[in-house]
Write a protein that holds these residues in place. Structure first.
Motif, PDB file in Angstrom:
ATOM      1  N   GLN A 322       0.826  -1.207   0.000  1.00 41.60           N
ATOM      2  CA  GLN A 322       0.000   0.000   0.000  1.00 41.60           C
ATOM      3  C   GLN A 322       0.864   1.262   0.000  1.00 41.60           C
ATOM      4  N   ARG A 323       1.916   1.241   0.826  1.00 44.09           N
ATOM      5  CA  ARG A 323       2.785   2.414   0.872  1.00 44.09           C
ATOM      6  C   ARG A 323       3.566   2.574  -0.424  1.00 44.09           C
ATOM      7  N   GLN A 324       4.002   1.469  -0.991  1.00 43.29           N
ATOM      8  CA  GLN A 324       4.675   1.549  -2.296  1.00 43.29           C
ATOM      9  C   GLN A 324       3.740   2.157  -3.338  1.00 43.29           C
ATOM     10  N   ALA A 325       2.506   1.678  -3.307  1.00 41.30           N
ATOM     11  CA  ALA A 325       1.554   2.155  -4.309  1.00 41.30           C
ATOM     12  C   ALA A 325       1.288   3.643  -4.135  1.00 41.30           C
ATOM     13  N   GLN A 326       1.178   4.037  -2.865  1.00 39.10           N
ATOM     14  CA  GLN A 326       0.920   5.462  -2.601  1.00 39.10           C
ATOM     15  C   GLN A 326       2.109   6.321  -3.049  1.00 39.10           C
ATOM     16  N   GLU A 334      -0.609  10.887 -10.125  1.00 37.57           N
ATOM     17  CA  GLU A 334      -1.933  10.330 -10.388  1.00 37.57           C
ATOM     18  C   GLU A 334      -2.826  10.511  -9.170  1.00 37.57           C
ATOM     19  N   VAL A 335      -4.101  10.728  -9.437  1.00 36.85           N
ATOM     20  CA  VAL A 335      -5.023  10.916  -8.317  1.00 36.85           C
ATOM     21  C   VAL A 335      -5.524   9.559  -7.852  1.00 36.85           C
ATOM     22  N   PRO A 336      -5.928   9.474  -6.588  1.00 38.84           N
ATOM     23  CA  PRO A 336      -6.503   8.199  -6.133  1.00 38.84           C
ATOM     24  C   PRO A 336      -7.871   7.981  -6.791  1.00 38.84           C
ATOM     25  N   LYS A 337      -8.219   6.727  -6.935  1.00 35.99           N
ATOM     26  CA  LYS A 337      -9.502   6.411  -7.564  1.00 35.99           C
ATOM     27  C   LYS A 337     -10.668   7.054  -6.827  1.00 35.99           C
ATOM     28  N   LYS A 338     -10.496   7.204  -5.519  1.00 37.82           N
ATOM     29  CA  LYS A 338     -11.597   7.748  -4.716  1.00 37.82           C
ATOM     30  C   LYS A 338     -11.895   9.226  -5.006  1.00 37.82           C
ATOM     31  N   LEU A 339     -10.987   9.885  -5.665  1.00 38.64           N
ATOM     32  CA  LEU A 339     -11.205  11.321  -5.857  1.00 38.64           C
ATOM     33  C   LEU A 339     -12.542  11.593  -6.553  1.00 38.64           C
TER      34      LEU A 339
END
Lengths: 671, 671
Positions: A322-326, A334-339
């Motif tokens: 998760q931290r790598q991905a962030q 890139e924006v998070p999908k949740k945006l």
């Protein structure tokens, strides 16, 4: 200057440094243009820095944990091009060096980050690089606090000249770095005592050592041609917890007939003098010729960081997925999908609750939902936090004892803020935004242009965007500033009409990877005009039909921001007169201009009269009023054609005739 | 803060200072807007300054040899309004004080020089006032050298806040003042430790005393509420040959519940707190009420300079009639009668000799004939003297030992230069001009806007005005900067095509009394296009027919500056194809827009296709292409729609398609 002594005292160093000087002389002579003296003067500092200190791997210039090297004195671009070529950077071939400053070359007149991966930032306009560097160093602190030293732990080095230090922005940068004890920022001052007009003393006698100390810097003074002194100073600078300035006494155009003169600052193209300089250097090689042994030594330096990089990669790989991905997502901008979903939820909510609030407050509401899901945002304000509404609850304040803080009190430093934000964006991993009054676009302007030119998606939160600012008066009321930002290439200017459009504008701005955005936001409250919820981001098309004409379409009102509700009120009055009136909200002219003609024609069909409404100057509007199927005889504009005045906002809109009545009268005139 | 002790220790002083505080509290409360804390904090300094030091006569605020008082911290405008009302300034009635910040009041949100005679400069955008002050002080030095101490001998006082000192421009001002030992410049720093966001330490920990000393200032630190200390410090400052900074430790919003807080910076409108503050002051009077004895004391201060002024007048009257006339002419911003004839002579000469030169060189040629007949011009450059061509042979360089010098090496300080030039113009008696690269309009921009707003006819000499700059690349190539200056109200932007138009532009610029001018000049050589001598200044109409169509008029090419010769070449090609083509040169859009419609119609008649040619963005052109009887289907533009690139100029014009061939192709497309 005793060149012979320099040659013999440290001959291995001398040869490497001389390779920089020789390439500089050759490239400038071939281009018949450029700045020879600076690279010749700072070759020793650069050589020691790259050989002994700078953490980098020439094969992978974008390795996130590299040390950053910024050439604030960007006119000395041949310094960086020479270094990159010698180090084995794949992009800087000898052909590129030969093509210095020619069309299509990556070796542009000034270093441009969008042409070369290893160039961290576009420099040339003086003082920008050192101010970018403050942002780089802040970004490093913030990310180190977030990811830990094993993943983020690097220095920011910057070379600044007398010009950088005379530009006012440098004081803003110096003050910020000192205030925040940016200990991993190390600045070399190329103290050569020469500017274009002559000796520095012609225009300045500031004691730079005292000046930097006054703002809390660690300062050293050295002979910038003594490799041991350079090395020792860098070591001492690294140990200091303060930002460091190393004053390097150098000779501009070292060893050339023009040494220590203003002429030496420019293009040294006399071939006899060039030959004499090379002879003095003990450099018998032909133009653009680097002996294989010297090139090999440089390439070894270029490779020395590979092992560090691999070790870093191994450490990075131990982070949670998760931290790598962030980390990777933020570096990829890139924006998070949740945006999309949080923005949609906010839109739905405000379409229903229909708040009457200022769009600066709408922006804060939007940030309240964005900041929690985008830990890479870093906000701030140039001493107008409460007015710009840029601080949300979860951010924390960046400080010496709180490096995780994501909010920066920039002080009264719009220019330094903008440049440092660009630096953060260029560093990677951070999405910076910062606020001031829109009128002070003027102060931030050189850095705002560089955001656009160097393709950094910085977000400029510009509140109090018209005479709606009210009593502070014309010094604080923008009238030409929308036009200024719209005139700038690669810049998106958003002027949202309500909270829905504000949320949509933020969503678009954060989705940019290479384009800065300007948000034009009101001081005064505005009604919600987007009362019907749409999943789709309508702002993304730049303009859309907010209210269709009832009956025969005789008029189209085109408005932005605070004037959309004025247009809506005018539409009510016109419809009551039986004049079918469409209202087009146009929150982003640049995005509308990018739509295909079919869409633009649907929004702005030929036929009806058109009136533009915006509390700014007309410049930029004629395309939509007279062009795009419009006609001069059928088009009008309601806006400003002078500076504003000091009075309550309502009185000013009345005084300057930006009212629904005025729009109605204009339509009737044109019909 | 022990208010009671302040009251009793110096009760006569206290009452006068309290009158300022009370008026401030009342006016801000009535306006429900404004900044109470600064005037309340600095009332003691201002009282001592005006009572014991400032040379002025309230009945004649424009007396040329008055001391200048500049409120750089312009948000504290009630300080200056209170003072002027108390002193008996005829313009600042009690009604004006009651109308603070209301529509039509002279007591605007920030002090505006065009509303009140006694306001020396428009302030509010921070850092501008202290930088204007450098120009005021330079103007005094130059004129004192020229006319002698008996006619010119005054001080420039400025009050600056933390915001002024954080803005980068302040460093440029500080450096300039120190370099030039402007001993008659005395700055008070309102050291109240508060900004809008909170304590200064949130964003800055610079030691201002050390910072000013580093640039060669005389610095003192005092209690800003102790009248004796204030008086002594001003006396010491006057004695120093260096510029002086007096750090005044003050309490913002002294005596109010909000004292020493960020809240105190803003509008204090709570009526109970207001009453409590007045009670603490020992001020039992009603709102806007000043006891007659205190008003009388202030009015006596307002009159104390009358005798000095009369004595000055007597000394002035002893000057020769010629020197008096020259002095008065320069203060009235009037050009000498000879200006028209020297410009005409130059025009005639170059129409005949037809030089092919850059317009920056044309500008130098013009200055070579203007500067000798206008001793009030003061030129300079932001370290680009040889590139901006701003120095003429007769000027001499302004320096500590040559105060008569009329050329200033501003250093790499575009912003400080622009603001100081405004200060010179506002001081009176000086006509300032200064150069930089046009792209660095960005750096100078806040001061350029203030020139327009505050009606100062500063001339900005902006060379290297397009991609014609060449190899330095996009960081140095303006593309949006013509649009930026044209979007600004009350600004004339001249883009002359050759030496004739350049001379005409200078003539118009110098004839302005209340409007700044921007000269857009080329780096590259241009042919003379005005080969037929006309007595008349054709540039004064903004646009004119340079070459009429032969045969049926099918096309109108509208061009400016370096693109006029491109249009002329295109016309030759089009005429050869049998397409009758008119070329309109449009050196000044603002002046053309001011012409009556009949003239505009003659120049831009309906019918022919129109192509605009300018190496900048299209913004601003649509009015002339699509409007003014133009039509979208028959109009085109040849210019820039992106940032530039780094290459030789010729390659760039080819690359970006700004060529005669492209113009011809566009016309053929449209026909």
């Amino acid at each position: 200057m005793d060149i012979a002594a320099l040659q013999t005292r440290n001959s291995a160093h001398w040869k490497k440094a001389t390779a920089i000087r020789a390439l500089t002389l050759d490239a400038v002579a071939a281009a018949k243009s450029g700045h020879s003296g600076m690279p010749m003067g700072m070759a020793d500092v650069a050589t020691v820095l790259f050989e002994k200190h700078l953490k980098f791997d020439a094969s992978t210039p974008k390795w996130p944990d590299r040390d950053r090297f910024i050439l604030s004195a960007g006119h000395g671009s041949m310094l960086i091009y020479s270094l990159l070529h010698l180090l084995g950077d794949a992009q800087v071939t000898l052909d590129e060096i030969r093509n210095f400053r020619q069309l299509g070359a990556k070796t542009a007149g000034h270093p441009e980050n969008f042409l070369l991966d290893a160039v961290e930032t576009t420099t040339g306009p003086l003082g920008q690089g050192i101010s970018n560097a403050v942002g780089f160093a802040m970004a490093e602190e913030i990310q180190r606090a977030h990811y830990g030293r094993k993943v983020v732990d690097h220095h920011t080095y910057v070379i600044a000249g007398d010009g950088c230090l005379m530009e006012g922005i440098s004081q803003e940068a110096i003050g910020l770095a000192g205030r925040h004890q940016l200990g991993k920022l190390i600045a070399f001052w190329d103290n050569n005592n020469i500017t274009i007009d002559g000796e520095v003393g012609l225009s300045d006698r500031t004691d730079q050592v005292k000046r930097f100390k006054a703002s809390g810097w660690h300062v050293q003074e050295i002979d910038g041609h003594d490799p041991d002194a350079i090395d020792a100073a860098i070591n001492a600078a690294k140990k200091s917890k303060k930002p460091s300035m190393i004053a390097c006494k150098t000779h501009i155009a070292l060893g050339h007939a023009a040494q220590d003169t203003a002429k030496g600052h420019g293009a040294l193209t006399d071939m006899d003098q060039l030959a004499a300089a090379k002879k003095a250097y003990g450099w018998p090689h032909g133009p653009f010729e680097i002996p294989a042994d010297i090139k090999a030594e440089w390439e070894e330096i270029g490779r020395k960081g590979a092992a560090q990089r691999q070790a870093w990669q191994a450490r990075f790989d131990t982070l949670s997925a998760q931290r790598q991905a962030q980390f990777n997502r933020a570096y990829a901008c890139e924006v998070p999908k949740k945006l999309a979903s949080v923005v949609r939820a906010l839109k739905r909510q405000v379409s229903e609750s229909k708040p009457k609030i200022a769009t600066r407050k709408s922006s804060e509401m939007t940030l309240e939902v964005i900041n929690p899901i985008m830990p890479e945002t870093v906000g701030g304000s140039a001493d107008l936090t409460g007015s710009n509404n840029t601080l949300t609850g979860d951010m924390g304040v960046f400080d010496v004892d709180n490096r995780k803080g994501r909010y920066i009190y920039w002080g009264i430093r719009e220019h330094g803020m903008a440049a440092a934000m660009n630096g953060m964006g260029l560093h990677g991993g951070i999405r910076p935004y910062g606020g001031t009054f829109m009128c002070f676009t003027d102060y931030a302007r050189p850095a705002m242009r560089l955001a656009a030119l160097s393709k950094v998606p910085t977000v400029f939160v510009m509140t109090h965007d018209s005479i709606g600012l009210g009593e502070d008066g014309p010094t604080h009321q923008p009238v030409e500033h929308l036009a200024i930002s719209r005139a700038t290439p690669n810049t998106l200017v958003f002027r949202p009409a309500d909270t829905v459009e504000t949320a949509e504008s933020w969503e678009i701005a954060l989705n940019q990877k290479a384009t800065p955005s300007v948000l034009s936001l009101t001081r005064q409250s505005l009604p919600t005009v987007r009362v019907e919820h749409k999943m789709k981001n309508l702002t993304a098309q730049g303009a859309y039909v907010l209210a269709e004409a009832e009956g025969k379409r005789q008029a189209i009102l085109i408005a932005t921001g605070s004037e959309v509700s004025v247009a809506m009120a005018a539409r009510d009055m016109l419809q009551a007169e039986g004049i079918g009136t469409r209202v087009v909200s146009m929150p982003c002219m640049e995005l509308f201009a990018q739509q295909e003609e079919g869409y633009r024609r649907r929004i702005l069909p030929a036929g009806p009269v058109r009136v533009g409404v915006e509390a700014g100057v007309q410049m930029g509007w004629d395309r939509w009023l007279l062009g795009e199927r419009g006609r001069e005889a059928k088009a009008g504009f309601i806006g400003m054609n002078s500076f504003g005045a000091s009075a309550p906002a309502e009185a000013l809109f009345e005084h300057f005739g930006i009212t629904a009545d005025a729009v109605v009268a204009k339509v009737n005139d044109l019909l």
